[in-house]
Design a protein around this motif. Structure first.
Motif, PDB file in Angstrom:
ATOM      1  N   VAL A  24       0.823  -1.209   0.000  1.00 24.52           N
ATOM      2  CA  VAL A  24       0.000   0.000   0.000  1.00 24.52           C
ATOM      3  C   VAL A  24       0.860   1.263   0.000  1.00 24.52           C
ATOM      4  O   VAL A  24       0.652   2.161  -0.813  1.00 24.52           O
ATOM      5  CB  VAL A  24      -0.976  -0.002   1.194  1.00 24.52           C
ATOM      6  N   LEU A  25       1.825   1.346   0.894  1.00 33.24           N
ATOM      7  CA  LEU A  25       2.616   2.579   1.005  1.00 33.24           C
ATOM      8  C   LEU A  25       3.490   2.823  -0.217  1.00 33.24           C
ATOM      9  O   LEU A  25       3.661   3.958  -0.644  1.00 33.24           O
ATOM     10  CB  LEU A  25       3.460   2.561   2.273  1.00 33.24           C
ATOM     11  N   ASN A  26       4.049   1.741  -0.784  1.00 31.80           N
ATOM     12  CA  ASN A  26       4.965   1.877  -1.918  1.00 31.80           C
ATOM     13  C   ASN A  26       4.299   1.603  -3.263  1.00 31.80           C
ATOM     14  O   ASN A  26       4.978   1.612  -4.288  1.00 31.80           O
ATOM     15  CB  ASN A  26       6.158   0.938  -1.743  1.00 31.80           C
ATOM     16  N   GLN A  27       3.002   1.306  -3.235  1.00 31.42           N
ATOM     17  CA  GLN A  27       2.256   0.953  -4.448  1.00 31.42           C
ATOM     18  C   GLN A  27       3.011  -0.129  -5.226  1.00 31.42           C
ATOM     19  O   GLN A  27       3.237  -0.015  -6.433  1.00 31.42           O
ATOM     20  CB  GLN A  27       1.984   2.185  -5.301  1.00 31.42           C
ATOM     21  N   ASP A  28       3.374  -1.190  -4.521  1.00 23.96           N
ATOM     22  CA  ASP A  28       4.239  -2.250  -5.042  1.00 23.96           C
ATOM     23  C   ASP A  28       3.416  -3.336  -5.730  1.00 23.96           C
ATOM     24  O   ASP A  28       2.986  -4.310  -5.101  1.00 23.96           O
ATOM     25  CB  ASP A  28       5.069  -2.828  -3.901  1.00 23.96           C
ATOM     26  N   TYR A  29       3.224  -3.179  -7.011  1.00 23.05           N
ATOM     27  CA  TYR A  29       2.440  -4.122  -7.808  1.00 23.05           C
ATOM     28  C   TYR A  29       3.080  -5.506  -7.850  1.00 23.05           C
ATOM     29  O   TYR A  29       2.391  -6.521  -7.761  1.00 23.05           O
ATOM     30  CB  TYR A  29       2.266  -3.564  -9.225  1.00 23.05           C
ATOM     31  N   GLU A  30       4.403  -5.568  -7.969  1.00 18.95           N
ATOM     32  CA  GLU A  30       5.089  -6.864  -8.061  1.00 18.95           C
ATOM     33  C   GLU A  30       4.925  -7.668  -6.773  1.00 18.95           C
ATOM     34  O   GLU A  30       4.671  -8.869  -6.811  1.00 18.95           O
ATOM     35  CB  GLU A  30       6.567  -6.673  -8.407  1.00 18.95           C
ATOM     36  N   LEU A  31       5.050  -7.023  -5.623  1.00 21.90           N
ATOM     37  CA  LEU A  31       4.848  -7.717  -4.349  1.00 21.90           C
ATOM     38  C   LEU A  31       3.394  -8.150  -4.210  1.00 21.90           C
ATOM     39  O   LEU A  31       3.105  -9.250  -3.745  1.00 21.90           O
ATOM     40  CB  LEU A  31       5.263  -6.821  -3.180  1.00 21.90           C
ATOM     41  N   PHE A  32       2.484  -7.311  -4.634  1.00 20.84           N
ATOM     42  CA  PHE A  32       1.054  -7.656  -4.614  1.00 20.84           C
ATOM     43  C   PHE A  32       0.806  -8.949  -5.382  1.00 20.84           C
ATOM     44  O   PHE A  32       0.129  -9.846  -4.901  1.00 20.84           O
ATOM     45  CB  PHE A  32       0.239  -6.507  -5.212  1.00 20.84           C
ATOM     46  N   LYS A  33       1.380  -9.066  -6.573  1.00 19.83           N
ATOM     47  CA  LYS A  33       1.183 -10.265  -7.395  1.00 19.83           C
ATOM     48  C   LYS A  33       1.707 -11.515  -6.700  1.00 19.83           C
ATOM     49  O   LYS A  33       1.138 -12.591  -6.873  1.00 19.83           O
ATOM     50  CB  LYS A  33       1.882 -10.118  -8.747  1.00 19.83           C
ATOM     51  N   GLN A  34       2.769 -11.380  -5.908  1.00 18.76           N
ATOM     52  CA  GLN A  34       3.347 -12.528  -5.216  1.00 18.76           C
ATOM     53  C   GLN A  34       2.462 -13.022  -4.074  1.00 18.76           C
ATOM     54  O   GLN A  34       2.432 -14.207  -3.781  1.00 18.76           O
ATOM     55  CB  GLN A  34       4.717 -12.169  -4.649  1.00 18.76           C
ATOM     56  N   ASP A  42     -10.030 -11.081 -16.414  1.00 21.93           N
ATOM     57  CA  ASP A  42     -10.417  -9.796 -16.986  1.00 21.93           C
ATOM     58  C   ASP A  42      -9.861  -8.602 -16.205  1.00 21.93           C
ATOM     59  O   ASP A  42     -10.117  -7.461 -16.541  1.00 21.93           O
ATOM     60  CB  ASP A  42     -11.937  -9.690 -17.102  1.00 21.93           C
ATOM     61  N   MET A  43      -9.084  -8.867 -15.161  1.00 20.11           N
ATOM     62  CA  MET A  43      -8.518  -7.786 -14.352  1.00 20.11           C
ATOM     63  C   MET A  43      -7.059  -7.592 -14.773  1.00 20.11           C
ATOM     64  O   MET A  43      -6.184  -8.330 -14.352  1.00 20.11           O
ATOM     65  CB  MET A  43      -8.620  -8.105 -12.859  1.00 20.11           C
ATOM     66  N   ASP A  44      -6.817  -6.611 -15.620  1.00 18.74           N
ATOM     67  CA  ASP A  44      -5.466  -6.407 -16.118  1.00 18.74           C
ATOM     68  C   ASP A  44      -4.635  -5.567 -15.142  1.00 18.74           C
ATOM     69  O   ASP A  44      -5.131  -5.080 -14.129  1.00 18.74           O
ATOM     70  CB  ASP A  44      -5.478  -5.812 -17.520  1.00 18.74           C
ATOM     71  N   GLN A  45      -3.379  -5.398 -15.499  1.00 21.30           N
ATOM     72  CA  GLN A  45      -2.421  -4.706 -14.633  1.00 21.30           C
ATOM     73  C   GLN A  45      -2.862  -3.293 -14.291  1.00 21.30           C
ATOM     74  O   GLN A  45      -2.711  -2.858 -13.146  1.00 21.30           O
ATOM     75  CB  GLN A  45      -1.065  -4.691 -15.339  1.00 21.30           C
ATOM     76  N   SER A  46      -3.428  -2.574 -15.232  1.00 21.58           N
ATOM     77  CA  SER A  46      -3.828  -1.186 -14.958  1.00 21.58           C
ATOM     78  C   SER A  46      -4.955  -1.116 -13.936  1.00 21.58           C
ATOM     79  O   SER A  46      -4.984  -0.202 -13.105  1.00 21.58           O
ATOM     80  CB  SER A  46      -4.235  -0.473 -16.248  1.00 21.58           C
ATOM     81  N   ILE A  47      -5.869  -2.072 -13.957  1.00 18.91           N
ATOM     82  CA  ILE A  47      -6.957  -2.107 -12.971  1.00 18.91           C
ATOM     83  C   ILE A  47      -6.394  -2.359 -11.578  1.00 18.91           C
ATOM     84  O   ILE A  47      -6.769  -1.699 -10.612  1.00 18.91           O
ATOM     85  CB  ILE A  47      -8.012  -3.161 -13.352  1.00 18.91           C
ATOM     86  N   VAL A  48      -5.465  -3.321 -11.480  1.00 18.21           N
ATOM     87  CA  VAL A  48      -4.864  -3.656 -10.181  1.00 18.21           C
ATOM     88  C   VAL A  48      -4.048  -2.478  -9.656  1.00 18.21           C
ATOM     89  O   VAL A  48      -4.154  -2.106  -8.492  1.00 18.21           O
ATOM     90  CB  VAL A  48      -4.006  -4.931 -10.279  1.00 18.21           C
ATOM     91  N   LYS A  49      -3.254  -1.868 -10.525  1.00 14.24           N
ATOM     92  CA  LYS A  49      -2.455  -0.721 -10.091  1.00 14.24           C
ATOM     93  C   LYS A  49      -3.352   0.427  -9.649  1.00 14.24           C
ATOM     94  O   LYS A  49      -3.029   1.137  -8.690  1.00 14.24           O
ATOM     95  CB  LYS A  49      -1.513  -0.281 -11.212  1.00 14.24           C
ATOM     96  N   GLY A  50      -4.485   0.610 -10.298  1.00 11.00           N
ATOM     97  CA  GLY A  50      -5.443   1.634  -9.889  1.00 11.00           C
ATOM     98  C   GLY A  50      -6.028   1.345  -8.520  1.00 11.00           C
ATOM     99  O   GLY A  50      -6.179   2.253  -7.694  1.00 11.00           O
ATOM    100  N   MET A  51      -6.345   0.075  -8.258  1.00  9.69           N
ATOM    101  CA  MET A  51      -6.876  -0.322  -6.950  1.00  9.69           C
ATOM    102  C   MET A  51      -5.843  -0.071  -5.856  1.00  9.69           C
ATOM    103  O   MET A  51      -6.161   0.454  -4.789  1.00  9.69           O
ATOM    104  CB  MET A  51      -7.300  -1.796  -6.981  1.00  9.69           C
ATOM    105  N   ILE A  52      -4.594  -0.433  -6.133  1.00  8.11           N
ATOM    106  CA  ILE A  52      -3.523  -0.210  -5.158  1.00  8.11           C
ATOM    107  C   ILE A  52      -3.319   1.290  -4.931  1.00  8.11           C
ATOM    108  O   ILE A  52      -3.132   1.731  -3.791  1.00  8.11           O
ATOM    109  CB  ILE A  52      -2.216  -0.898  -5.609  1.00  8.11           C
ATOM    110  N   ALA A  53      -3.387   2.081  -5.987  1.00 11.83           N
ATOM    111  CA  ALA A  53      -3.237   3.545  -5.855  1.00 11.83           C
ATOM    112  C   ALA A  53      -4.357   4.126  -5.001  1.00 11.83           C
ATOM    113  O   ALA A  53      -4.121   5.022  -4.175  1.00 11.83           O
ATOM    114  CB  ALA A  53      -3.216   4.199  -7.238  1.00 11.83           C
TER     115      ALA A  53
END
Length: 145
Positions: A24-34, A42-53
């Motif tokens: 959450v603090l670092n908006q770390d998409y790669e760690l989220f995926k792990q 149907d949930m692509d990378q931009s949707i996930v990054k938006g949710m994290i943001a």
């Protein structure tokens, strides 16, 4: 509804709950995926990054002004989550195929914006939720307070 405490080793989900703060603090998409459960196709990378943001903004700019002194305060097991009265738990258990849901309870301190006014040193309680599938712990929520 049944909650139990057992002698099972929950060190991995506890550590992963702590890592959710970094996501959450670092908006770390790669760690989220792990750590997170498999996402719908149907949930692509931009949707996930938006949710994290959005989570990041909520925890750093909108509702809360940071996460400080993050502490794990215990665990609870929701047995037979597939038949739970908690709809989100039931839905996730059916979707990912686990039986019991582990709740890792935490607290943190922050400043909170309430009715346009800042209140300092507020303690927030929340939980990270996990299900175990094929021996791997899957995170099914990202910091829920």
């Amino acid at each position: 509804m049944s909650f139990t405490a057992s002698a099972v080793d929950y060190s991995i989900p506890i550590e992963n709950c702590k890592k959710s703060v970094d996501i959450v603090l670092n908006q770390d998409y790669e760690l989220f995926k792990q750590l997170y459960a498999p996402l719908p196709k149907d949930m692509d990378q931009s949707i996930v990054k938006g949710m994290i943001a959005r989570k990041h903004n909520n925890y750093t700019k909108k509702q809360y002004l940071g996460i400080h002194n993050f502490t794990i305060v215990g665990t609870e097991v929701l047995e037979d989550a597939k038949n739970s009265i908690y709809q989100t738990s039931q839905k996730n258990a059916l979707k990912y195929g686990y039986t019991d849901e582990l709740w890792v309870n935490y607290t943190f301190t922050t400043s909170k914006i309430l009715l346009g006014k800042k209140k300092d040193n507020v303690t927030i309680k929340g939980k990270c939720k996990f299900g175990q599938v094929d021996g791997k712990w899957l995170m099914v929520n990202l910091l829920r307070s």
